[in-house]
Design an enzyme around this catalytic site. Structure first.
Site, PDB file in Angstrom:
ATOM      1  N   LYS A 154       0.855  -1.206   0.000  1.00 42.74           N
ATOM      2  CA  LYS A 154       0.000   0.000   0.000  1.00 42.74           C
ATOM      3  C   LYS A 154       0.879   1.240   0.000  1.00 42.74           C
ATOM      4  O   LYS A 154       1.785   1.359   0.824  1.00 42.74           O
ATOM      5  CB  LYS A 154      -0.885   0.000   1.249  1.00 42.74           C
ATOM      6  N   SER A 176      -2.217   4.729  -2.995  1.00 47.01           N
ATOM      7  CA  SER A 176      -2.620   5.566  -1.851  1.00 47.01           C
ATOM      8  C   SER A 176      -1.481   6.481  -1.438  1.00 47.01           C
ATOM      9  O   SER A 176      -0.306   6.108  -1.527  1.00 47.01           O
ATOM     10  CB  SER A 176      -3.008   4.674  -0.664  1.00 47.01           C
ATOM     11  N   HIS A 178      -1.727   7.677   1.713  1.00 43.42           N
ATOM     12  CA  HIS A 178      -2.046   7.631   3.145  1.00 43.42           C
ATOM     13  C   HIS A 178      -2.970   8.796   3.537  1.00 43.42           C
ATOM     14  O   HIS A 178      -2.917   9.304   4.653  1.00 43.42           O
ATOM     15  CB  HIS A 178      -0.762   7.648   3.989  1.00 43.42           C
ATOM     16  N   ARG A 181      -1.555  12.154   5.024  1.00 41.88           N
ATOM     17  CA  ARG A 181      -1.241  12.306   6.450  1.00 41.88           C
ATOM     18  C   ARG A 181       0.246  12.179   6.758  1.00 41.88           C
ATOM     19  O   ARG A 181       0.662  12.385   7.883  1.00 41.88           O
ATOM     20  CB  ARG A 181      -1.994  11.232   7.257  1.00 41.88           C
TER      21      ARG A 181
HETATM   22  C1  LIG Z   1      -7.237   8.324  11.601  1.00 44.05           C
HETATM   23  C2  LIG Z   1      -6.568   7.558  10.501  1.00 44.05           C
HETATM   24  C3  LIG Z   1      -5.777   6.462  10.826  1.00 44.05           C
HETATM   25  C4  LIG Z   1      -5.156   5.725   9.808  1.00 44.05           C
HETATM   26  N1  LIG Z   1      -4.417   4.620  10.139  1.00 44.05           N
HETATM   27  C5  LIG Z   1      -3.863   3.864   9.149  1.00 44.05           C
HETATM   28  C6  LIG Z   1      -3.140   2.676   9.472  1.00 44.05           C
HETATM   29  O1  LIG Z   1      -2.957   2.294  10.625  1.00 44.05           O
HETATM   30  N2  LIG Z   1      -2.608   1.970   8.432  1.00 44.05           N
HETATM   31  C7  LIG Z   1      -2.765   2.354   7.128  1.00 44.05           C
HETATM   32  O2  LIG Z   1      -2.283   1.672   6.220  1.00 44.05           O
HETATM   33  N3  LIG Z   1      -3.452   3.481   6.818  1.00 44.05           N
HETATM   34  C8  LIG Z   1      -4.002   4.238   7.788  1.00 44.05           C
HETATM   35  N4  LIG Z   1      -4.691   5.369   7.453  1.00 44.05           N
HETATM   36  C9  LIG Z   1      -4.818   5.755   6.048  1.00 44.05           C
HETATM   37  C10 LIG Z   1      -6.070   5.190   5.416  1.00 44.05           C
HETATM   38  O3  LIG Z   1      -6.052   3.776   5.385  1.00 44.05           O
HETATM   39  C11 LIG Z   1      -6.232   5.665   3.964  1.00 44.05           C
HETATM   40  O4  LIG Z   1      -5.041   5.424   3.237  1.00 44.05           O
HETATM   41  C12 LIG Z   1      -6.541   7.132   3.895  1.00 44.05           C
HETATM   42  O5  LIG Z   1      -7.700   7.395   4.667  1.00 44.05           O
HETATM   43  C13 LIG Z   1      -6.744   7.631   2.457  1.00 44.05           C
HETATM   44  O6  LIG Z   1      -7.612   6.816   1.701  1.00 44.05           O
HETATM   45  P1  LIG Z   1      -7.100   6.126   0.359  1.00 44.05           P
HETATM   46  O7  LIG Z   1      -5.873   5.362   0.675  1.00 44.05           O
HETATM   47  O8  LIG Z   1      -8.254   5.254  -0.059  1.00 44.05           O
HETATM   48  O9  LIG Z   1      -6.846   7.234  -0.618  1.00 44.05           O
HETATM   49  C14 LIG Z   1      -5.319   6.115   8.456  1.00 44.05           C
HETATM   50  C15 LIG Z   1      -6.117   7.216   8.143  1.00 44.05           C
HETATM   51  C16 LIG Z   1      -6.747   7.925   9.141  1.00 44.05           C
HETATM   52  C17 LIG Z   1      -7.626   9.090   8.750  1.00 44.05           C
END
Ligand SMILES: Cc1cc2nc3c(=O)[nH]c(=O)nc-3n(C[C@H](O)[C@H](O)[C@H](O)COP(=O)(O)O)c2cc1C
Length: 202
Positions: A154, A176, A178, A181
């Protein structure tokens, strides 16, 4: 909007790693729920609800990873309670922690596992003295070869990384950033998805 056709009961199912999913949508891994979401719900309540909800609707929920340990422990427990239905996403830790968590994922019954390389450089983890870093191809190949689970990478955001992911043995990729973030100024996922899809031929 197209309404001149013969379909009255749409069939949205896909098959992913031998599993039939009723809808081509998975619940993203979200960890650190108590401190990321205002403390209204515990990690366990959240992740059990997401995984069970996905399971009941014929798809798969994903679980997150991080510090404190309750994040991934809650995820592994939820996956175990559903006889392995769930995909644990493990961060790109250094070897010792990484392989320990891959073992725990297997023990929980998971048949698919993922690494969120889009978390590489996450500053909060670095400040805690537990850095997560990018991984070179040889290291990724070694990690993937050591696990018997289907391995998803990912955080693929370029055609080059997509081709590399497949070369080192990934069974799947997640395009992605993330959710923006970790790194500033990344392109949006929808912008890069077509060229990546083309690079890996769907
Ligand atoms: C509060 C929060 C915690 C997250 N924790 C993780 C995590 O532990 N592992 C991970 O792979 N992504 C984490 N993410 C990212 C999401 O899985 C995801 O990649 C992100 O919301 C964007 O969506 P998309 O990847 O579909 O574009 C987190 C996102 C948020 C908002």
């Amino acid at each position: 909007m197209r309404l001149i056709h013969h379909i009255t009961e749409p069939d949205t199912h896909i098959t992913l790693f031998g599993k039939k999913l009723e809808i081509p949508i998975l619940a993203a891994p979200i960890g650190g729920v108590p401190f990321n979401m205002g403390g209204k719900i515990s990690e366990e309540e959240y992740i059990f609800a997401v995984l069970e909800g996905c399971h009941n609707e014929g798809t798969i929920g994903c679980t997150g990873d991080g510090i404190p340990a309750f994040i991934h422990e809650a995820g592994f427990a939820a996956i175990r309670s559903l006889n392995g239905e769930g995909i644990p996403f493990i961060k790109p830790w250094e070897d010792k922690e990484l392989f320990l968590k891959l073992d725990k994922a297997k023990d929980a019954g998971a048949s698919i596992v993922s690494m969120d390389i889009d978390a590489s450089g996450l500053i909060t983890l670095k400040l805690m003295g537990r850095p997560v870093t990018p991984k070179p191809p040889d290291k990724l190949r070694e990690i993937i070869e050591k696990t018997s689970m289907n391995f998803i990478l990912k955080g693929i955001m370029t055609p080059d990384d997509a081709r590399l992911a497949i070369e080192v043995g990934a069974s799947g990729i997640v395009v992605s950033n993330h959710g923006g973030r970790v790194f500033d100024h990344t392109p949006g996922v929808a912008e890069v998805l077509p060229e990546i899809s083309e690079a890996v031929q769907g």
